[in-house]
Design a protein around this motif. Structure first.
Motif, PDB file in Angstrom:
ATOM      1  N   GLU A 137      71.400 107.852 -58.801  1.00 17.16           N
ATOM      2  CA  GLU A 137      70.017 108.122 -58.500  1.00 17.16           C
ATOM      3  C   GLU A 137      70.064 109.531 -57.975  1.00 17.16           C
ATOM      4  OE1 GLU A 137      66.998 106.788 -59.284  1.00 17.16           O
ATOM      5  OE2 GLU A 137      68.421 105.256 -60.482  1.00 17.16           O
ATOM      6  N   ILE A 138      71.062 109.884 -57.054  1.00 19.14           N
ATOM      7  CA  ILE A 138      71.150 110.948 -56.340  1.00 19.14           C
ATOM      8  C   ILE A 138      71.548 112.156 -57.281  1.00 19.14           C
ATOM      9  CG2 ILE A 138      72.447 112.467 -54.528  1.00 19.14           C
ATOM     10  CD1 ILE A 138      72.486 110.054 -52.996  1.00 19.14           C
ATOM     11  N   ALA A 139      72.222 111.907 -58.401  1.00 21.13           N
ATOM     12  CA  ALA A 139      72.694 112.743 -59.400  1.00 21.13           C
ATOM     13  C   ALA A 139      71.227 113.189 -60.099  1.00 21.13           C
ATOM     14  CB  ALA A 139      73.711 112.193 -60.256  1.00 21.13           C
ATOM     15  N   ALA A 140      70.689 112.162 -60.658  1.00 12.60           N
ATOM     16  CA  ALA A 140      69.229 112.583 -61.316  1.00 12.60           C
ATOM     17  C   ALA A 140      68.452 113.202 -60.784  1.00 12.60           C
ATOM     18  CB  ALA A 140      68.770 111.085 -61.691  1.00 12.60           C
ATOM     19  N   ALA A 141      68.364 113.140 -59.332  1.00 14.77           N
ATOM     20  CA  ALA A 141      67.474 113.856 -58.372  1.00 14.77           C
ATOM     21  C   ALA A 141      68.008 115.413 -58.374  1.00 14.77           C
ATOM     22  CB  ALA A 141      67.323 113.181 -57.204  1.00 14.77           C
ATOM     23  N   VAL A 142      69.375 115.465 -58.016  1.00 24.68           N
ATOM     24  CA  VAL A 142      69.833 116.859 -58.243  1.00 24.68           C
ATOM     25  C   VAL A 142      69.734 117.648 -59.702  1.00 24.68           C
ATOM     26  CG1 VAL A 142      72.228 118.280 -58.105  1.00 24.68           C
ATOM     27  CG2 VAL A 142      71.685 116.473 -56.431  1.00 24.68           C
ATOM     28  N   ALA A 143      69.962 116.929 -60.617  1.00 20.70           N
ATOM     29  CA  ALA A 143      69.744 117.382 -61.894  1.00 20.70           C
ATOM     30  C   ALA A 143      68.165 117.939 -62.167  1.00 20.70           C
ATOM     31  CB  ALA A 143      70.028 116.501 -63.016  1.00 20.70           C
ATOM     32  N   ASP A 144      67.456 117.112 -61.677  1.00 25.18           N
ATOM     33  CA  ASP A 144      65.973 117.490 -61.765  1.00 25.18           C
ATOM     34  C   ASP A 144      65.816 118.891 -60.971  1.00 25.18           C
ATOM     35  OD1 ASP A 144      65.395 115.452 -63.412  1.00 25.18           O
ATOM     36  OD2 ASP A 144      64.439 114.239 -61.915  1.00 25.18           O
ATOM     37  N   ARG A 145      66.125 119.033 -59.816  1.00 20.17           N
ATOM     38  CA  ARG A 145      65.966 120.123 -58.962  1.00 20.17           C
ATOM     39  C   ARG A 145      66.672 121.325 -59.364  1.00 20.17           C
ATOM     40  NH1 ARG A 145      63.420 119.230 -54.030  1.00 20.17           N
ATOM     41  NH2 ARG A 145      64.198 121.332 -53.362  1.00 20.17           N
ATOM     42  N   THR A 146      67.819 121.412 -60.139  1.00 15.26           N
ATOM     43  CA  THR A 146      68.738 122.340 -60.455  1.00 15.26           C
ATOM     44  C   THR A 146      68.559 122.882 -61.989  1.00 15.26           C
ATOM     45  OG1 THR A 146      70.539 121.019 -60.852  1.00 15.26           O
ATOM     46  CG2 THR A 146      70.356 121.783 -58.631  1.00 15.26           C
ATOM     47  N   THR A 148      69.782 121.167 -64.466  1.00 12.89           N
ATOM     48  CA  THR A 148      71.136 120.944 -65.120  1.00 12.89           C
ATOM     49  C   THR A 148      70.812 119.607 -65.868  1.00 12.89           C
ATOM     50  OG1 THR A 148      71.767 119.799 -63.085  1.00 12.89           O
ATOM     51  CG2 THR A 148      72.534 122.063 -63.492  1.00 12.89           C
ATOM     52  N   ASP A 149      71.711 119.276 -66.763  1.00 17.10           N
ATOM     53  CA  ASP A 149      71.532 118.196 -67.685  1.00 17.10           C
ATOM     54  C   ASP A 149      72.562 116.958 -67.283  1.00 17.10           C
ATOM     55  OD1 ASP A 149      72.481 116.312 -70.084  1.00 17.10           O
ATOM     56  OD2 ASP A 149      70.813 117.524 -70.904  1.00 17.10           O
ATOM     57  N   LEU A 150      72.140 115.805 -67.017  1.00 22.33           N
ATOM     58  CA  LEU A 150      72.708 114.881 -66.428  1.00 22.33           C
ATOM     59  C   LEU A 150      73.774 114.403 -67.379  1.00 22.33           C
ATOM     60  CD1 LEU A 150      72.377 113.196 -63.877  1.00 22.33           C
ATOM     61  CD2 LEU A 150      71.042 111.523 -64.947  1.00 22.33           C
ATOM     62  N   GLU A 151      73.685 114.653 -68.741  1.00 24.04           N
ATOM     63  CA  GLU A 151      74.629 114.017 -69.494  1.00 24.04           C
ATOM     64  C   GLU A 151      75.671 114.991 -69.826  1.00 24.04           C
ATOM     65  OE1 GLU A 151      74.537 110.801 -70.756  1.00 24.04           O
ATOM     66  OE2 GLU A 151      72.627 110.619 -69.725  1.00 24.04           O
ATOM     67  N   ARG A 152      75.370 116.266 -69.975  1.00 26.38           N
ATOM     68  CA  ARG A 152      76.216 117.128 -70.358  1.00 26.38           C
ATOM     69  C   ARG A 152      77.036 118.111 -69.039  1.00 26.38           C
ATOM     70  NH1 ARG A 152      72.180 119.248 -73.516  1.00 26.38           N
ATOM     71  NH2 ARG A 152      71.968 120.976 -72.315  1.00 26.38           N
ATOM     72  N   ASP A 153      76.202 118.374 -67.914  1.00 24.50           N
ATOM     73  CA  ASP A 153      76.685 118.790 -66.952  1.00 24.50           C
ATOM     74  C   ASP A 153      77.428 118.183 -65.736  1.00 24.50           C
ATOM     75  OD1 ASP A 153      75.686 121.292 -67.922  1.00 24.50           O
ATOM     76  OD2 ASP A 153      73.865 120.931 -66.939  1.00 24.50           O
ATOM     77  N   LEU A 154      78.442 118.785 -65.334  1.00 26.20           N
ATOM     78  CA  LEU A 154      79.278 118.201 -64.290  1.00 26.20           C
ATOM     79  C   LEU A 154      78.750 118.217 -62.760  1.00 26.20           C
ATOM     80  CD1 LEU A 154      82.005 117.171 -63.209  1.00 26.20           C
ATOM     81  CD2 LEU A 154      82.667 119.305 -62.998  1.00 26.20           C
ATOM     82  N   TYR A 155      77.824 119.352 -62.684  1.00 26.11           N
ATOM     83  CA  TYR A 155      77.207 119.864 -61.280  1.00 26.11           C
ATOM     84  C   TYR A 155      76.584 118.653 -60.741  1.00 26.11           C
ATOM     85  CZ  TYR A 155      75.301 122.327 -57.446  1.00 26.11           C
ATOM     86  OH  TYR A 155      74.970 122.801 -56.216  1.00 26.11           O
ATOM     87  N   PRO A 156      75.407 117.961 -61.097  1.00 26.25           N
ATOM     88  CA  PRO A 156      74.722 116.996 -60.518  1.00 26.25           C
ATOM     89  C   PRO A 156      75.623 115.724 -60.046  1.00 26.25           C
ATOM     90  CG  PRO A 156      74.143 116.952 -62.684  1.00 26.25           C
ATOM     91  CD  PRO A 156      74.955 118.252 -62.627  1.00 26.25           C
ATOM     92  N   ALA A 160      76.012 114.641 -56.192  1.00 27.83           N
ATOM     93  CA  ALA A 160      75.837 113.271 -55.650  1.00 27.83           C
ATOM     94  C   ALA A 160      77.118 112.697 -55.224  1.00 27.83           C
ATOM     95  CB  ALA A 160      75.426 112.654 -57.005  1.00 27.83           C
ATOM     96  N   SER A 161      78.425 112.961 -55.533  1.00 29.86           N
ATOM     97  CA  SER A 161      79.578 112.394 -55.465  1.00 29.86           C
ATOM     98  C   SER A 161      79.803 112.814 -53.956  1.00 29.86           C
ATOM     99  CB  SER A 161      80.762 112.731 -56.426  1.00 29.86           C
ATOM    100  OG  SER A 161      81.922 112.067 -55.870  1.00 29.86           O
ATOM    101  N   ALA A 162      79.530 114.173 -53.703  1.00 34.89           N
ATOM    102  CA  ALA A 162      79.929 114.903 -52.341  1.00 34.89           C
ATOM    103  C   ALA A 162      79.080 114.301 -51.287  1.00 34.89           C
ATOM    104  CB  ALA A 162      79.755 116.076 -52.657  1.00 34.89           C
ATOM    105  N   VAL A 163      77.796 114.139 -51.665  1.00 32.84           N
ATOM    106  CA  VAL A 163      76.698 113.598 -50.569  1.00 32.84           C
ATOM    107  C   VAL A 163      77.284 112.028 -50.265  1.00 32.84           C
ATOM    108  CG1 VAL A 163      74.253 112.720 -50.384  1.00 32.84           C
ATOM    109  CG2 VAL A 163      74.647 115.067 -51.457  1.00 32.84           C
ATOM    110  N   MET A 164      77.443 111.378 -51.296  1.00 28.20           N
ATOM    111  CA  MET A 164      77.879 109.943 -50.975  1.00 28.20           C
ATOM    112  C   MET A 164      79.327 110.052 -50.196  1.00 28.20           C
ATOM    113  SD  MET A 164      75.412 107.986 -52.022  1.00 28.20           S
ATOM    114  CE  MET A 164      76.304 106.309 -51.471  1.00 28.20           C
ATOM    115  N   ALA A 165      80.109 110.947 -50.294  1.00 23.17           N
ATOM    116  CA  ALA A 165      81.366 110.800 -49.806  1.00 23.17           C
ATOM    117  C   ALA A 165      80.982 111.353 -48.104  1.00 23.17           C
ATOM    118  CB  ALA A 165      82.339 111.869 -50.148  1.00 23.17           C
TER     119      ALA A 165
END
Length: 201
Positions: A137-146, A148-156, A160-165
């Protein structure tokens, strides 16, 4: 959200909080589903309509807190990504149990109980499942803000992984402390560190 949905959400949250509170106070093995239901003012059958186990009910408290971060991130105005993440996340960690939860009357006892509860192997799988759902869910929110594409891009996903860590590390460090450092302060430090090394695309 309609009245029925709101009442269901409130019941789910009450059961999850009751499970967490009782497990911290008594130890996970000393809490029955009947105890949790009674503390939340519902029947054991109602508990079973929401959760399959005590562990799932406890992990749901963590999941809901992280899902609120994703929701808050979507509502933030235009601002640098890591500022938005920090402002979305910190209110959820203002107390040991999260924003809106009653403060423990004895913080040291709460922390000791939480350490013991989280050491239970029965919780580990549920917490991992909750973390994976929250991260998505955090990755999807990051993709929307930036943009970026949730399917193709590594960034979101990386963000999200960094935030959870950061959340997991801050909470673990909070529980190790004697006396504990406030979780929101630790999380703020962790997010500042991430922001310095993981710039937006």
């Amino acid at each position: 959200m309609g009245l029925r949905e709101r009442k269901k959400s409130e019941t789910r949250a009450a059961l999850s909080w009751a499970a967490l509170r009782l497990a911290v106070e008594r130890g996970l093995d000393n809490v029955r589903v009947e105890d949790i239901a009674d503390a939340a003012g519902v029947s054991p059958r109602t508990f079973n309509n929401y959760f399959s186990s005590k562990g799932e009910a406890i992990a749901t408290h963590h999941l809901d807190r992280c899902l609120r971060i994703a929701a808050a991130l979507r509502e933030r105005p235009a601002e640098p990504l890591w500022d938005a993440i920090t402002r979305a996340a910190l209110p959820q960690f203002a107390s040991p149990a999260g924003a809106g939860a009653p403060h423990a009357s004895d913080p040291a006892k709460w922390t000791a109980g939480a350490r013991m509860m989280l050491a239970q192997p029965a919780l580990h799988g549920e917490l991992l499942r909750a973390g994976a759902r929250a991260e998505a869910e955090i990755a999807a929110a990051v993709a929307d803000r930036t943009g970026t594409d949730l399917e193709r891009d590594l960034y979101p996903h990386l963000v999200a992984s960094a935030v959870m860590a950061a959340i997991n590390t801050a909470m673990a460090h909070h529980l190790r402390g004697d006396p504990p450092v406030p979780a929101d302060r630790l999380l703020a430090d962790a997010l500042v560190g991430l922001a310095a090394g993981l710039p937006a695309p």
